[in-house]
Design a protein around this motif. Sequence first.
Motif, PDB file in Angstrom:
ATOM      1  N   VAL A 122       0.991  -1.190   0.062  1.00 40.60           N
ATOM      2  CA  VAL A 122      -0.264   0.029  -0.046  1.00 40.60           C
ATOM      3  C   VAL A 122       0.776   1.345  -0.057  1.00 40.60           C
ATOM      4  CG1 VAL A 122      -1.860  -1.202   1.106  1.00 40.60           C
ATOM      5  CG2 VAL A 122      -0.345   0.052   2.473  1.00 40.60           C
ATOM      6  N   THR A 123       2.081   1.124  -0.220  1.00 43.11           N
ATOM      7  CA  THR A 123       3.135   2.123  -0.035  1.00 43.11           C
ATOM      8  C   THR A 123       4.029   2.491  -1.142  1.00 43.11           C
ATOM      9  OG1 THR A 123       4.732   1.064   1.313  1.00 43.11           O
ATOM     10  CG2 THR A 123       2.955   2.247   2.597  1.00 43.11           C
ATOM     11  N   GLY A 124       3.679   1.722  -2.283  1.00 41.05           N
ATOM     12  CA  GLY A 124       4.779   1.593  -3.518  1.00 41.05           C
ATOM     13  C   GLY A 124       6.074   1.173  -3.097  1.00 41.05           C
ATOM     14  N   TYR A 125       6.148   0.114  -2.011  1.00 36.77           N
ATOM     15  CA  TYR A 125       7.254  -0.535  -1.815  1.00 36.77           C
ATOM     16  C   TYR A 125       8.462   0.401  -1.244  1.00 36.77           C
ATOM     17  CZ  TYR A 125       5.401  -5.052  -3.243  1.00 36.77           C
ATOM     18  OH  TYR A 125       4.476  -6.235  -3.171  1.00 36.77           O
ATOM     19  N   ARG A 126       8.027   1.571  -0.629  1.00 36.49           N
ATOM     20  CA  ARG A 126       8.927   2.423  -0.138  1.00 36.49           C
ATOM     21  C   ARG A 126       9.317   2.300   1.253  1.00 36.49           C
ATOM     22  NH1 ARG A 126       5.188   5.724  -2.780  1.00 36.49           N
ATOM     23  NH2 ARG A 126       3.932   5.825  -0.735  1.00 36.49           N
ATOM     24  N   ARG A 127      10.796   2.346   1.480  1.00 36.50           N
ATOM     25  CA  ARG A 127      11.144   1.915   2.846  1.00 36.50           C
ATOM     26  C   ARG A 127      10.907   3.255   3.658  1.00 36.50           C
ATOM     27  NH1 ARG A 127      14.463  -2.345   2.583  1.00 36.50           N
ATOM     28  NH2 ARG A 127      15.168  -1.965   4.959  1.00 36.50           N
ATOM     29  N   GLN A 128      10.523   2.708   4.959  1.00 38.21           N
ATOM     30  CA  GLN A 128       9.969   3.578   6.100  1.00 38.21           C
ATOM     31  C   GLN A 128      11.002   4.003   6.947  1.00 38.21           C
ATOM     32  OE1 GLN A 128       6.899   4.628   5.765  1.00 38.21           O
ATOM     33  NE2 GLN A 128       6.747   3.326   3.743  1.00 38.21           N
ATOM     34  N   ASN A 129      11.820   5.286   6.336  1.00 40.98           N
ATOM     35  CA  ASN A 129      12.633   5.783   7.122  1.00 40.98           C
ATOM     36  C   ASN A 129      12.532   7.170   7.740  1.00 40.98           C
ATOM     37  OD1 ASN A 129      14.545   3.876   6.003  1.00 40.98           O
ATOM     38  ND2 ASN A 129      14.746   5.236   4.226  1.00 40.98           N
ATOM     39  N   GLY A 130      12.662   7.607   8.796  1.00 44.32           N
ATOM     40  CA  GLY A 130      12.485   8.807   9.212  1.00 44.32           C
ATOM     41  C   GLY A 130      13.019   9.122  10.518  1.00 44.32           C
ATOM     42  N   LEU A 131      12.285  10.011  11.530  1.00 43.62           N
ATOM     43  CA  LEU A 131      12.965  10.541  12.638  1.00 43.62           C
ATOM     44  C   LEU A 131      11.953  10.057  13.859  1.00 43.62           C
ATOM     45  CD1 LEU A 131      15.027  13.530  11.982  1.00 43.62           C
ATOM     46  CD2 LEU A 131      15.854  11.491  12.765  1.00 43.62           C
ATOM     47  N   TYR A 132      12.776  10.041  14.911  1.00 45.50           N
ATOM     48  CA  TYR A 132      12.044   9.495  16.051  1.00 45.50           C
ATOM     49  C   TYR A 132      12.568  10.521  17.260  1.00 45.50           C
ATOM     50  CZ  TYR A 132      11.833   5.740  19.970  1.00 45.50           C
ATOM     51  OH  TYR A 132      11.485   5.195  20.800  1.00 45.50           O
ATOM     52  N   LEU A 133      11.565  10.979  18.147  1.00 52.15           N
ATOM     53  CA  LEU A 133      12.110  11.866  19.027  1.00 52.15           C
ATOM     54  C   LEU A 133      11.173  11.426  20.291  1.00 52.15           C
ATOM     55  CD1 LEU A 133      13.086  14.608  20.234  1.00 52.15           C
ATOM     56  CD2 LEU A 133      10.695  15.585  19.475  1.00 52.15           C
ATOM     57  N   SER A 134      11.928  11.311  21.644  1.00 55.19           N
ATOM     58  CA  SER A 134      11.369  10.920  22.650  1.00 55.19           C
ATOM     59  C   SER A 134      11.755  11.693  23.735  1.00 55.19           C
ATOM     60  CB  SER A 134      11.851   9.319  23.157  1.00 55.19           C
ATOM     61  OG  SER A 134      11.178   9.083  24.001  1.00 55.19           O
ATOM     62  N   VAL A 135      10.884  11.938  24.704  1.00 54.74           N
ATOM     63  CA  VAL A 135      11.166  12.678  26.180  1.00 54.74           C
ATOM     64  C   VAL A 135      10.863  11.781  27.361  1.00 54.74           C
ATOM     65  CG1 VAL A 135      10.858  14.745  27.334  1.00 54.74           C
ATOM     66  CG2 VAL A 135      10.805  14.908  24.866  1.00 54.74           C
ATOM     67  N   GLN A 136      11.683  11.740  28.088  1.00 52.63           N
ATOM     68  CA  GLN A 136      11.329  10.992  29.412  1.00 52.63           C
ATOM     69  C   GLN A 136      11.462  11.775  30.786  1.00 52.63           C
ATOM     70  OE1 GLN A 136      12.470   6.606  30.753  1.00 52.63           O
ATOM     71  NE2 GLN A 136      13.804   7.977  31.816  1.00 52.63           N
ATOM     72  N   ALA A 137      10.789  11.751  31.586  1.00 57.48           N
ATOM     73  CA  ALA A 137      10.781  12.408  33.105  1.00 57.48           C
ATOM     74  C   ALA A 137      11.082  11.157  34.090  1.00 57.48           C
ATOM     75  CB  ALA A 137      10.081  13.271  33.453  1.00 57.48           C
ATOM     76  N   ALA A 138      11.822  11.072  34.884  1.00 57.60           N
ATOM     77  CA  ALA A 138      11.904   9.988  35.830  1.00 57.60           C
ATOM     78  C   ALA A 138      12.298  10.630  37.546  1.00 57.60           C
ATOM     79  CB  ALA A 138      13.133   9.136  35.538  1.00 57.60           C
ATOM     80  N   TYR A 139      11.804  10.031  38.252  1.00 52.92           N
ATOM     81  CA  TYR A 139      12.112  10.409  39.742  1.00 52.92           C
ATOM     82  C   TYR A 139      12.031   8.973  40.458  1.00 52.92           C
ATOM     83  CZ  TYR A 139      10.228  14.735  38.015  1.00 52.92           C
ATOM     84  OH  TYR A 139      10.195  15.839  37.341  1.00 52.92           O
TER      85      TYR A 139
END
Length: 316
Positions: A299-316
């Motif tokens: 369903v995506t024309g056999y395109r590879r799924q590359n991109g960016l990933y952002l994550s923020v964590q708070a810990a106590y």
Amino acid sequence: MHPIHWISTVACTTGLCTLLVAASTARAETGKLLLTGGVSSISGSAGGGLTPWAVVGSNATEGEIGMSAFTTRTRTRDYGLTSYGAAMGWNERVEVSVAKQDFDAAPAVALNGIAAFGVEPDLHLKMDIIGVKVRLLGDAVLEADSAMPQVAVGVEHKRLHPASASRVIEFLGADTSGTDVYVTATKLLLDRNLVLSATLRSTNANQNGLLGFGGSAPGRSRRSLQPEFSVAYLLRRDLAIGAEYRFKPNNLQAIGASAGLGAALREDDWRDLFIAWAPNKHMSITLAYVNLGLIVPGVTGYRRQNGLYLSVQAAY
């Protein structure tokens, strides 16, 4: 690549930064080394963004209870994933985590051209994840000068809410719930500023569970063992770079091939390159370039799924 795509890949180095900063002499006020609770994976457990580590999340140490919370956004060429959740660590021994995932699968509307699946144009697949991890032996920080890694065993129970893709899941013969079981070992090499982690996962999840679990013949419904690896290098006390690789089972490709769709349902391994920053003991921010390979490439024309990933964590 568009800058928004880069903003999507940050969560991948969660646990990496945690242990690498632990290589320094700085301690949290709780008595635990800075960031030794790791960051949050997309499934909620402490570790890297794509794979769990043997560490127990939060800033709590022995005899204490700690908490952490995270949010992650990943955007590839055709898909988007938002994940958020929380974890509780107890006595530096047990971790309990919960996470919710929202997967933007809008391209799947193209499946209506194959059969009357009833997939809506703005399809979002949602999944709930409950995880438990128990440290079995070793201590990644206190025993850093020994050959023994920290070792933990964990389970992740997942329940998929397929929305208008329910007929697609039925066509695949996949279940909407499943449980992964894994064992993971993490080793901190203080003298080399390195963290190494390896995980072996028993799973039948398709695309981590977002396409259900297992499949009808000629697909594969049984479990298989899939390895996962992480490596990180400490550039300075609060900054780390690294990479992860996660093998995937590819349960559904044979179903697509038998229906005359070739490799339209192929599933590839996942990998990432990341940079993680810990501005203080309570927060970590991870940015990664992620390559998720082919995700329902029909369903995506056999395109590879590359991109960016952002994550923020708070810990106590």
